[in-house]
Scaffold this motif. Sequence first.
Motif, PDB file in Angstrom:
ATOM      1  N   GLU A   1      29.245  45.074 -41.229  1.00 39.50           N
ATOM      2  CA  GLU A   1      28.200  44.818 -42.224  1.00 39.50           C
ATOM      3  C   GLU A   1      27.569  43.442 -42.022  1.00 39.50           C
ATOM      4  OE1 GLU A   1      30.293  45.377 -45.868  1.00 39.50           O
ATOM      5  OE2 GLU A   1      29.995  47.557 -45.894  1.00 39.50           O
ATOM      6  N   ILE A   2      28.365  42.472 -41.589  1.00 39.77           N
ATOM      7  CA  ILE A   2      27.834  41.136 -41.327  1.00 39.77           C
ATOM      8  C   ILE A   2      26.872  41.174 -40.148  1.00 39.77           C
ATOM      9  CG2 ILE A   2      28.434  38.824 -40.491  1.00 39.77           C
ATOM     10  CD1 ILE A   2      28.956  39.240 -43.440  1.00 39.77           C
ATOM     11  N   VAL A   3      27.235  41.901 -39.108  1.00 38.38           N
ATOM     12  CA  VAL A   3      26.348  42.033 -37.942  1.00 38.38           C
ATOM     13  C   VAL A   3      25.030  42.671 -38.356  1.00 38.38           C
ATOM     14  CG1 VAL A   3      26.025  43.148 -35.704  1.00 38.38           C
ATOM     15  CG2 VAL A   3      28.216  42.099 -36.266  1.00 38.38           C
ATOM     16  N   GLU A   4      25.099  43.732 -39.147  1.00 33.57           N
ATOM     17  CA  GLU A   4      23.890  44.404 -39.603  1.00 33.57           C
ATOM     18  C   GLU A   4      23.055  43.484 -40.494  1.00 33.57           C
ATOM     19  OE1 GLU A   4      25.382  47.926 -41.442  1.00 33.57           O
ATOM     20  OE2 GLU A   4      25.635  48.997 -39.530  1.00 33.57           O
ATOM     21  N   LEU A   5      23.750  42.689 -41.307  1.00 33.32           N
ATOM     22  CA  LEU A   5      23.053  41.727 -42.154  1.00 33.32           C
ATOM     23  C   LEU A   5      22.276  40.729 -41.300  1.00 33.32           C
ATOM     24  CD1 LEU A   5      22.518  40.153 -44.843  1.00 33.32           C
ATOM     25  CD2 LEU A   5      24.664  38.957 -44.388  1.00 33.32           C
ATOM     26  N   LEU A   6      22.928  40.187 -40.292  1.00 30.84           N
ATOM     27  CA  LEU A   6      22.284  39.186 -39.456  1.00 30.84           C
ATOM     28  C   LEU A   6      21.091  39.768 -38.707  1.00 30.84           C
ATOM     29  CD1 LEU A   6      25.421  37.318 -38.041  1.00 30.84           C
ATOM     30  CD2 LEU A   6      23.828  36.528 -39.787  1.00 30.84           C
ATOM     31  N   ARG A   7      21.194  41.031 -38.289  1.00 33.92           N
ATOM     32  CA  ARG A   7      20.093  41.658 -37.564  1.00 33.92           C
ATOM     33  C   ARG A   7      18.878  41.900 -38.447  1.00 33.92           C
ATOM     34  NH1 ARG A   7      23.480  46.070 -33.830  1.00 33.92           N
ATOM     35  NH2 ARG A   7      24.081  44.560 -32.202  1.00 33.92           N
ATOM     36  N   SER A   8      19.131  42.066 -39.735  1.00 30.70           N
ATOM     37  CA  SER A   8      18.018  42.342 -40.648  1.00 30.70           C
ATOM     38  C   SER A   8      17.682  41.170 -41.558  1.00 30.70           C
ATOM     39  CB  SER A   8      18.353  43.563 -41.519  1.00 30.70           C
ATOM     40  OG  SER A   8      19.494  43.290 -42.324  1.00 30.70           O
ATOM     41  N   ALA A   9      18.390  40.041 -41.356  1.00 33.74           N
ATOM     42  CA  ALA A   9      18.309  38.936 -42.317  1.00 33.74           C
ATOM     43  C   ALA A   9      16.918  38.348 -42.448  1.00 33.74           C
ATOM     44  CB  ALA A   9      19.299  37.836 -41.937  1.00 33.74           C
TER      45      ALA A   9
ATOM     46  N   ALA B   1      14.090  39.509 -42.779  1.00 27.95           N
ATOM     47  CA  ALA B   1      13.206  40.146 -43.755  1.00 27.95           C
ATOM     48  C   ALA B   1      13.727  40.052 -45.184  1.00 27.95           C
ATOM     49  CB  ALA B   1      13.009  41.618 -43.389  1.00 27.95           C
ATOM     50  N   LEU B   2      14.926  39.516 -45.362  1.00 25.39           N
ATOM     51  CA  LEU B   2      15.514  39.448 -46.699  1.00 25.39           C
ATOM     52  C   LEU B   2      14.928  38.288 -47.502  1.00 25.39           C
ATOM     53  CD1 LEU B   2      19.305  39.964 -45.866  1.00 25.39           C
ATOM     54  CD2 LEU B   2      17.735  41.653 -46.834  1.00 25.39           C
ATOM     55  N   PRO B   3      14.802  38.454 -48.818  1.00 24.28           N
ATOM     56  CA  PRO B   3      14.404  37.317 -49.658  1.00 24.28           C
ATOM     57  C   PRO B   3      15.443  36.208 -49.537  1.00 24.28           C
ATOM     58  CG  PRO B   3      14.287  39.390 -50.880  1.00 24.28           C
ATOM     59  CD  PRO B   3      14.996  39.694 -49.610  1.00 24.28           C
ATOM     60  N   ALA B   4      14.983  34.980 -49.473  1.00 24.26           N
ATOM     61  CA  ALA B   4      15.895  33.841 -49.338  1.00 24.26           C
ATOM     62  C   ALA B   4      16.421  33.437 -50.708  1.00 24.26           C
ATOM     63  CB  ALA B   4      15.187  32.679 -48.665  1.00 24.26           C
ATOM     64  N   ASN B   5      17.520  34.045 -51.095  1.00 23.51           N
ATOM     65  CA  ASN B   5      18.148  33.692 -52.369  1.00 23.51           C
ATOM     66  C   ASN B   5      19.065  32.497 -52.142  1.00 23.51           C
ATOM     67  OD1 ASN B   5      16.945  35.848 -53.820  1.00 23.51           O
ATOM     68  ND2 ASN B   5      18.416  37.264 -52.900  1.00 23.51           N
TER      69      ASN B   5
END
Length: 215
Positions: free
Chosen positions: A107-115, A117-121
């Motif tokens: 899940e961390i790898v997937e997070l980093l690959r899509s990070a 585009a994520l809102p910067a909270n």
Amino acid sequence: MASIRTIENLESVLTEDLKWRTHEMQLWEQVASSCRSHQLPGVLRGGVALVYAHWEGYVKEGARAYLEYVSRKGLKVGQLRSEIAAVALRSKLGRGEASKSSLAHTEIVELLRSADALPANIPYNSAMIRTRSNLYFDVFADIMHSIGCDASRHEIYRSIIDKRLLRHRNDIAHGREEYVSLADWVDIRDRVLVILKDVRTQISNAAANEEYKRK
């Protein structure tokens, strides 16, 4: 406390917070200067604790205020410079690091690959600024790095922070009979103020020049 949404808000917080801290340390010098010789050791022991409190307090509040300012810009992770993007993702990365589960690591790898585009909270509560209750120079440098600022220009003061301010403060906090002279206390206080004024300047310039953004 009012929200920090504009550069003016940030400047006000940085200026006022440093102003009252500076004033309090100046008043302490006046009190110490008027003490009788037998009163001075105790007053200066308290003065060391005071300087440390303002050293840690201002670094922590300055970094916190800057992160709040950047957080309220509503940017995405991909728009942030790496150091601040790391702050935005810290809690998620920390959970993955603590876990032994391969699922959590995936899940961390997937997070980093899509990070990007994520809102910067970006968390900006004071607990996120990790002083470890002992703000040695290396800890200070790490905090400055985390907000994209530079502590290396103050390397000349490393021994003053670590071997004088922190050593005296920790000895006093642990009940040891530690004394400093008034001249030594003033010297430590003045060097700390030099660093804190530069912290204010660096954060102010970083906000004005949008240095929080990815180049």
